[in-house]
Design a protein around this motif. Structure first.
Motif, PDB file in Angstrom:
ATOM      1  N   THR A 113      -3.812  13.631  -7.647  1.00 26.33           N
ATOM      2  CA  THR A 113      -3.937  13.618  -6.222  1.00 26.33           C
ATOM      3  C   THR A 113      -5.385  14.176  -6.188  1.00 26.33           C
ATOM      4  OG1 THR A 113      -3.227  15.878  -6.352  1.00 26.33           O
ATOM      5  CG2 THR A 113      -1.688  14.236  -5.586  1.00 26.33           C
ATOM      6  N   ASN A 125       0.721  -1.040  -0.127  1.00 22.49           N
ATOM      7  CA  ASN A 125      -0.058  -0.100   0.076  1.00 22.49           C
ATOM      8  C   ASN A 125       0.912   1.295   0.042  1.00 22.49           C
ATOM      9  OD1 ASN A 125      -1.951   1.647   0.109  1.00 22.49           O
ATOM     10  ND2 ASN A 125      -2.756   1.259   2.276  1.00 22.49           N
ATOM     11  N   SER A 182       0.878   5.423  -0.290  1.00 17.64           N
ATOM     12  CA  SER A 182       0.246   6.634  -0.221  1.00 17.64           C
ATOM     13  C   SER A 182       1.019   7.900   0.037  1.00 17.64           C
ATOM     14  CB  SER A 182      -1.049   6.397   0.834  1.00 17.64           C
ATOM     15  OG  SER A 182      -0.364   6.125   2.213  1.00 17.64           O
ATOM     16  N   ASN A 197      -3.703  14.123  -1.533  1.00 21.45           N
ATOM     17  CA  ASN A 197      -3.641  12.799  -1.243  1.00 21.45           C
ATOM     18  C   ASN A 197      -3.594  12.134  -2.584  1.00 21.45           C
ATOM     19  OD1 ASN A 197      -3.212  13.470   1.513  1.00 21.45           O
ATOM     20  ND2 ASN A 197      -5.432  13.439   1.741  1.00 21.45           N
ATOM     21  N   TYR A 198      -2.830  10.869  -2.514  1.00 23.89           N
ATOM     22  CA  TYR A 198      -2.994   9.918  -3.411  1.00 23.89           C
ATOM     23  C   TYR A 198      -2.846   8.522  -2.519  1.00 23.89           C
ATOM     24  CZ  TYR A 198       2.007   9.089  -3.297  1.00 23.89           C
ATOM     25  OH  TYR A 198       3.437   8.685  -2.874  1.00 23.89           O
ATOM     26  N   SER A 199      -3.486   7.366  -3.398  1.00 22.21           N
ATOM     27  CA  SER A 199      -3.170   6.076  -2.596  1.00 22.21           C
ATOM     28  C   SER A 199      -3.099   5.091  -3.831  1.00 22.21           C
ATOM     29  CB  SER A 199      -4.315   5.832  -1.890  1.00 22.21           C
ATOM     30  OG  SER A 199      -4.167   4.418  -1.470  1.00 22.21           O
TER      31      SER A 199
END
Length: 128
Positions: A71, A30, A32, A76-78
Motif C-alpha cells: 500500500t 481494475n 483497488s 491505497n493499492y491498485s
C-alpha cells in the motif's frame, strides 16, 4: 481460364484482407482498495498478495502466489488483473503489531456490465 482463376483468388484475397477485424474486447479488471485500522486510519506499506488459480471440472481452483505489492502512504493499492483465463484473489497480509485482517482474501469479480468489467474495490480492516 487460368488468368480468370488467378483473378478470382486475388479478388477474394484482397476482399478478405480488407475486411475490418473486430478488436478483442478488453476484459482486464481494475482492482483497488485501502487498508485501514478499525478507526478508519489508513496504513501504509502493507503487503497485498495477488493469487491466481484455475478451476478444473468438479474441483475448486488451487490458488498460488502470483504477484505482490504494498500500500502507498495513504494505505491505497491498485492492480490490473489480466483477462487470461485464471481466477484471482486479493489477500492482505497482517501488518506487524496487528493480530488479524478482515477479510483475509477476497475473490476478484470478473462480471461484465455493458461490455466492460466491473471495477473491484476491495478494502481491508486490520485489528490489534
Amino acid at each position: 481460364m487460368k488468368n480468370y482463376i488467378i483473378f478470382i483468388f486475388a479478388s477474394i484475397f484482397i476482399f478478405c484482407t480488407s475486411c475490418r477485424t473486430e478488436e478483442k474486447q478488453n476484459l482486464d479488471v481494475n482492482v483497488s482498495g485501502n487498508v485501514a485500522k478499525q478507526n478508519s486510519v489508513s496504513i501504509s506499506d502493507v503487503k497485498i498478495l495477488i493469487t491466481r488459480g484455475k478451476s478444473i471440472t468438479y474441483f475448486p481452483a488451487i490458488y498460488k502466489a502470483f504477484d505482490s505489492l504494498t500500500t502507498d502512504k495513504n494505505g491505497n493499492y491498485s492492480y490490473i488483473v489480466k483477462d487470461d483465463g485464471y481466477e484471482y484473489k486479493v489477500c492482505c497480509g497482517v501488518p506487524q503489531g496487528y493480530s488479524s485482517v478482515s477479510p483475509n482474501c477476497k475473490d476478484v469479480n470478473k462480471s461484465i456490465v455493458n461490455s466492460h468489467t466491473v471495477p473491484n474495490i476491495i478494502n481491508f480492516t486490520v485489528t490489534k
